[in-house]
Design a protein around this motif. Structure first.
Motif, PDB file in Angstrom:
ATOM      1  N   GLU A   7       5.250  22.137  -3.044  1.00  0.00           N
ATOM      2  CA  GLU A   7       4.816  21.699  -1.721  1.00  0.00           C
ATOM      3  C   GLU A   7       5.637  20.510  -1.248  1.00  0.00           C
ATOM      4  OE1 GLU A   7       0.116  22.679  -1.516  1.00  0.00           O
ATOM      5  OE2 GLU A   7       0.673  20.937  -2.736  1.00  0.00           O
ATOM      6  N   PHE A   8       5.584  20.279   0.061  1.00  0.00           N
ATOM      7  CA  PHE A   8       6.192  19.105   0.661  1.00  0.00           C
ATOM      8  C   PHE A   8       5.082  18.201   1.167  1.00  0.00           C
ATOM      9  CE2 PHE A   8       9.504  22.329   1.059  1.00  0.00           C
ATOM     10  CZ  PHE A   8      10.595  21.646   0.537  1.00  0.00           C
ATOM     11  N   ILE A   9       5.176  16.921   0.832  1.00  0.00           N
ATOM     12  CA  ILE A   9       4.159  15.962   1.256  1.00  0.00           C
ATOM     13  C   ILE A   9       4.857  14.727   1.836  1.00  0.00           C
ATOM     14  CG2 ILE A   9       2.412  16.709  -0.401  1.00  0.00           C
ATOM     15  CD1 ILE A   9       3.271  14.354  -2.178  1.00  0.00           C
ATOM     16  N   VAL A  10       4.079  13.842   2.414  1.00  0.00           N
ATOM     17  CA  VAL A  10       4.607  12.613   3.004  1.00  0.00           C
ATOM     18  C   VAL A  10       4.156  11.428   2.155  1.00  0.00           C
ATOM     19  CG1 VAL A  10       4.654  11.109   5.036  1.00  0.00           C
ATOM     20  CG2 VAL A  10       4.543  13.602   5.317  1.00  0.00           C
ATOM     21  N   MET A  11       5.103  10.558   1.822  1.00  0.00           N
ATOM     22  CA  MET A  11       4.760   9.317   1.131  1.00  0.00           C
ATOM     23  C   MET A  11       5.058   8.165   2.074  1.00  0.00           C
ATOM     24  SD  MET A  11       5.860   7.780  -2.585  1.00  0.00           S
ATOM     25  CE  MET A  11       7.557   7.378  -2.177  1.00  0.00           C
ATOM     26  N   ALA A  12       4.071   7.299   2.295  1.00  0.00           N
ATOM     27  CA  ALA A  12       4.227   6.157   3.193  1.00  0.00           C
ATOM     28  C   ALA A  12       3.965   4.871   2.434  1.00  0.00           C
ATOM     29  CB  ALA A  12       3.264   6.282   4.373  1.00  0.00           C
ATOM     30  N   ILE A  13       4.910   3.946   2.530  1.00  0.00           N
ATOM     31  CA  ILE A  13       4.741   2.605   1.970  1.00  0.00           C
ATOM     32  C   ILE A  13       4.407   1.680   3.132  1.00  0.00           C
ATOM     33  CG2 ILE A  13       5.855   0.716   0.715  1.00  0.00           C
ATOM     34  CD1 ILE A  13       7.663   2.818  -0.582  1.00  0.00           C
ATOM     35  N   VAL A  31       1.340  -3.705  10.690  1.00  0.00           N
ATOM     36  CA  VAL A  31       1.943  -3.239   9.440  1.00  0.00           C
ATOM     37  C   VAL A  31       3.348  -2.710   9.722  1.00  0.00           C
ATOM     38  CG1 VAL A  31      -0.244  -2.637   8.340  1.00  0.00           C
ATOM     39  CG2 VAL A  31       0.946  -0.929   9.721  1.00  0.00           C
ATOM     40  N   ARG A  32       4.133  -2.647   8.664  1.00  0.00           N
ATOM     41  CA  ARG A  32       5.439  -1.989   8.737  1.00  0.00           C
ATOM     42  C   ARG A  32       5.412  -0.815   7.778  1.00  0.00           C
ATOM     43  NH1 ARG A  32       9.989  -2.396  11.071  1.00  0.00           N
ATOM     44  NH2 ARG A  32      11.892  -1.522  10.190  1.00  0.00           N
ATOM     45  N   LEU A  33       5.699   0.380   8.291  1.00  0.00           N
ATOM     46  CA  LEU A  33       5.650   1.603   7.493  1.00  0.00           C
ATOM     47  C   LEU A  33       7.050   2.100   7.181  1.00  0.00           C
ATOM     48  CD1 LEU A  33       3.050   1.862   9.659  1.00  0.00           C
ATOM     49  CD2 LEU A  33       2.736   3.953   8.358  1.00  0.00           C
ATOM     50  N   SER A  34       7.210   2.591   5.970  1.00  0.00           N
ATOM     51  CA  SER A  34       8.420   3.300   5.574  1.00  0.00           C
ATOM     52  C   SER A  34       7.964   4.646   5.037  1.00  0.00           C
ATOM     53  CB  SER A  34       9.168   2.512   4.494  1.00  0.00           C
ATOM     54  OG  SER A  34      10.299   3.231   4.048  1.00  0.00           O
ATOM     55  N   THR A  35       8.251   5.713   5.766  1.00  0.00           N
ATOM     56  CA  THR A  35       7.732   7.030   5.408  1.00  0.00           C
ATOM     57  C   THR A  35       8.871   7.994   5.109  1.00  0.00           C
ATOM     58  OG1 THR A  35       7.706   7.891   7.675  1.00  0.00           O
ATOM     59  CG2 THR A  35       5.781   6.651   6.948  1.00  0.00           C
ATOM     60  N   GLY A  36       8.570   8.975   4.282  1.00  0.00           N
ATOM     61  CA  GLY A  36       9.559   9.992   3.960  1.00  0.00           C
ATOM     62  C   GLY A  36       8.890  11.229   3.390  1.00  0.00           C
ATOM     63  N   THR A  37       9.561  12.347   3.515  1.00  0.00           N
ATOM     64  CA  THR A  37       9.068  13.613   2.977  1.00  0.00           C
ATOM     65  C   THR A  37       9.584  13.786   1.555  1.00  0.00           C
ATOM     66  OG1 THR A  37       9.047  14.610   5.176  1.00  0.00           O
ATOM     67  CG2 THR A  37       9.040  16.111   3.309  1.00  0.00           C
ATOM     68  N   VAL A  38       8.692  14.162   0.641  1.00  0.00           N
ATOM     69  CA  VAL A  38       9.078  14.383  -0.748  1.00  0.00           C
ATOM     70  C   VAL A  38       8.544  15.733  -1.207  1.00  0.00           C
ATOM     71  CG1 VAL A  38       9.156  11.927  -1.311  1.00  0.00           C
ATOM     72  CG2 VAL A  38       7.027  13.176  -1.609  1.00  0.00           C
ATOM     73  N   ARG A  39       9.228  16.303  -2.206  1.00  0.00           N
ATOM     74  CA  ARG A  39       8.763  17.576  -2.787  1.00  0.00           C
ATOM     75  C   ARG A  39       7.798  17.271  -3.925  1.00  0.00           C
ATOM     76  NH1 ARG A  39      10.844  22.799  -3.041  1.00  0.00           N
ATOM     77  NH2 ARG A  39      12.793  22.151  -2.058  1.00  0.00           N
ATOM     78  N   PHE A  40       6.640  17.922  -3.900  1.00  0.00           N
ATOM     79  CA  PHE A  40       5.633  17.745  -4.942  1.00  0.00           C
ATOM     80  C   PHE A  40       5.280  19.139  -5.465  1.00  0.00           C
ATOM     81  CE2 PHE A  40       1.264  16.971  -6.497  1.00  0.00           C
ATOM     82  CZ  PHE A  40       1.516  15.874  -7.310  1.00  0.00           C
ATOM     83  N   GLY A  41       5.955  19.509  -6.592  1.00  0.00           N
ATOM     84  CA  GLY A  41       5.801  20.875  -7.082  1.00  0.00           C
ATOM     85  C   GLY A  41       6.446  21.831  -6.091  1.00  0.00           C
ATOM     86  N   GLN A  60      -3.980   1.068  -5.602  1.00  0.00           N
ATOM     87  CA  GLN A  60      -4.978   0.010  -5.506  1.00  0.00           C
ATOM     88  C   GLN A  60      -4.712  -0.914  -4.327  1.00  0.00           C
ATOM     89  OE1 GLN A  60      -7.815  -0.341  -7.012  1.00  0.00           O
ATOM     90  NE2 GLN A  60      -8.263  -2.291  -5.982  1.00  0.00           N
ATOM     91  N   ALA A  61      -3.408  -1.156  -4.026  1.00  0.00           N
ATOM     92  CA  ALA A  61      -3.071  -2.042  -2.916  1.00  0.00           C
ATOM     93  C   ALA A  61      -3.571  -1.486  -1.587  1.00  0.00           C
ATOM     94  CB  ALA A  61      -1.562  -2.263  -2.865  1.00  0.00           C
ATOM     95  N   THR A  62      -3.623  -0.160  -1.471  1.00  0.00           N
ATOM     96  CA  THR A  62      -4.140   0.455  -0.244  1.00  0.00           C
ATOM     97  C   THR A  62      -5.616   0.122  -0.068  1.00  0.00           C
ATOM     98  OG1 THR A  62      -2.581   2.276  -0.547  1.00  0.00           O
ATOM     99  CG2 THR A  62      -4.357   2.615   1.036  1.00  0.00           C
ATOM    100  N   ALA A 116       0.841  -1.197   0.000  1.00  0.00           N
ATOM    101  CA  ALA A 116       0.000   0.000   0.000  1.00  0.00           C
ATOM    102  C   ALA A 116       0.873   1.244   0.000  1.00  0.00           C
ATOM    103  CB  ALA A 116      -0.914  -0.001   1.219  1.00  0.00           C
ATOM    104  N   ILE A 117       0.458   2.254  -0.751  1.00  0.00           N
ATOM    105  CA  ILE A 117       1.184   3.529  -0.795  1.00  0.00           C
ATOM    106  C   ILE A 117       0.193   4.652  -0.512  1.00  0.00           C
ATOM    107  CG2 ILE A 117       2.594   5.104  -2.163  1.00  0.00           C
ATOM    108  CD1 ILE A 117       3.488   2.728  -3.834  1.00  0.00           C
ATOM    109  N   TYR A 118       0.521   5.452   0.521  1.00  0.00           N
ATOM    110  CA  TYR A 118      -0.274   6.631   0.866  1.00  0.00           C
ATOM    111  C   TYR A 118       0.528   7.881   0.520  1.00  0.00           C
ATOM    112  CZ  TYR A 118      -3.082   3.634   4.036  1.00  0.00           C
ATOM    113  OH  TYR A 118      -3.890   2.663   4.595  1.00  0.00           O
ATOM    114  N   ILE A 119      -0.144   8.874  -0.015  1.00  0.00           N
ATOM    115  CA  ILE A 119       0.434  10.209  -0.158  1.00  0.00           C
ATOM    116  C   ILE A 119      -0.484  11.154   0.615  1.00  0.00           C
ATOM    117  CG2 ILE A 119       1.001  12.082  -1.754  1.00  0.00           C
ATOM    118  CD1 ILE A 119       1.644   9.965  -3.852  1.00  0.00           C
TER     119      ILE A 119
END
Length: 409
Positions: free
Chosen positions: A186-192, A174-184, A109-111, A94-97
């Motif tokens: 803005e800064f957002i968080v992506m979590a796997i 669950v096991r989460l791997s999260t990180g901050t990424v630049r989107f345009g 879709q996996a989310t 699963a991937i959350y933004i």
């Protein structure tokens, strides 16, 4: 000026051309994309800006701008977005933004499969609607989680285990791997997010099996200890039933040997490790039990200098019997004609070997023998067990006796 529009414009659908002309005429201006021919016969993309001038011939002025590079860039961007979308949606985990408040911006879709929610439902939720909250969870609080997000730098990833609640109410590890990424801009968080339910179940099964084996091993050790105690008790009864001093001495030596083994199983039952034991703890208990046998030698002081390291029970039993034989010999023969004396028991180790020494300030070996020439039964046992440990045994005589045993760890 010998060319007309049909000579430079790539042929299009007549209906589309008519629709564009009508739009130019009715609005006075129109902007659209088309394709023109180069002199060499190759087509290229253009942006067409057309204005209606009117007049009897319905004249139109047209400006063409070559947008080949822009179209190529758009195509590359579209291709990149399609690849990203394909990877995003086909990912197994699963991937959350989401933003720094936890508002979900996009999911794959996996989310949806992992949570039981549809994509539209998830886009109306916060990640804190998915995280389990309360005292019984391993998850961080909402405030602590937001603080972690705010402190994260772009490119930095954090991995940890947590618990999520599905739409049906089931809680999954669950096991989460999260990180901050630049989107345009803005800064957002992506979590796997990986569902680790099966792994947790496997770990629990392994722990159950280990606990079961530990219980079995504890029961085995308990029975061996009881059997050794029974043997020791029978020998004590036999020793008490005879008036022959030589028989009593021989039986007492046998009792000490049995006791040195029984102490190992006492320690195995007390500890949580059923294979390795603390050498220091074992030797101290063994020495105390041997000293108790020779109550008449209470004026003999015992000093121990023992390194604390672990040794398997298989190797500790012969070490214990060696100490029993050497210390028993010392009590019986080293202080003949004396009421007091001193014995130093030292055990050191390096990376590969351990060295045991038992030194007294007594009269020395009564027959002037050495480790190689002494023929007593006890010393024969010592030599046999030292060979079993792949070690070496030596005796030094200098005002007293010092027995040294070196063996491999």
């Amino acid at each position: 000026m010998q060319l007309s529009i049909p000579n430079i414009a790539v042929e299009e659908d007549p209906e589309l051309t008519a629709e564009r002309f009508q739009r130019i005429k009715s609005h006075g201006h129109a902007l659209f994309h088309a394709q023109n021919w180069r002199k060499d016969g190759t087509p290229f993309d253009v942006e067409v800006s057309a204005s209606f001038l009117g007049g009897e011939e319905d004249r139109i002025v047209v400006f063409f701008r070559d947008i080949t590079e822009r179209k190529l860039a758009e195509d590359r961007l579209r291709e990149s977005e399609e690849k990203y979308s394909s990877l995003f949606d086909q990912a197994v985990d699963a991937i959350y933004i989401h933003d720094f408040e936890g508002k979900i911006i996009d999911v794959n879709q996996a989310t949806c499969e992992q949570t039981g929610y549809s994509k539209n439902e998830l886009l109306q939720l916060s990640v804190f609607d998915i995280h389990v909250t309360g005292k019984e969870t391993i998850n961080l609080s909402e405030a602590d989680t937001k603080r972690v997000w705010q402190q994260s730098r772009v490119g930095e990833r954090r991995s940890f285990e947590a618990e999520h609640r599905r739409k049906d109410g089931a809680v999954v590890p669950v096991r989460l791997s999260t990180g901050t990424v630049r989107f345009g801009n803005e800064f957002i968080v992506m979590a796997i997010v990986e569902d680790i339910t099966e792994r947790k179940q496997a770990e629990e099964e392994i722990q159950r099996q280990l606990a079961e084996k530990e219980n079995i091993l504890r029961e085995v050790h308990h029975r061996i200890k009881n059997n050794m105690a029974q043997v020791e008790g029978l020998l004590l009864l036999q020793a008490d039933s005879t008036d022959n001093p030589h028989a009593q001495s021989a039986l007492q030596e046998a009792i000490s040997r049995v006791r040195s083994i029984r102490v190992v199983y006492d320690k195995l039952l007390i500890g949580n490790d059923y294979q390795d034991l603390s050498v220091k703890d074992y030797v101290e208990s063994l020495v105390a039990s041997i000293v108790a046998v020779f109550a008449e030698r209470r004026n003999i002081s015992i000093e121990t200098r023992l390194a604390d390291f672990a040794l398997s029970s298989q190797r500790l039993i012969p070490v214990g019997i060696i100490i029993n034989e050497l210390l028993t010999n010392t009590f019986k023969y080293a202080f003949t004609g004396r009421k007091d004396g001193k014995v130093v028991i030292q055990l050191d180790k390096n990376e590969t070997h351990a060295t045991l020494s038992i030194e007294d300030d007594g009269v020395g070996l009564d027959d002037g023998g050495t480790a190689d020439t002494s023929t007593g039964f006890g010393l024969s046992i010592v030599q046999m067990l030292v060979e079993q440990l792949n070690g070496a045994y030596s005796v030094e005589i200098n005002g007293g006796t010092k027995s040294v045993v070196e063996f491999e760890l």
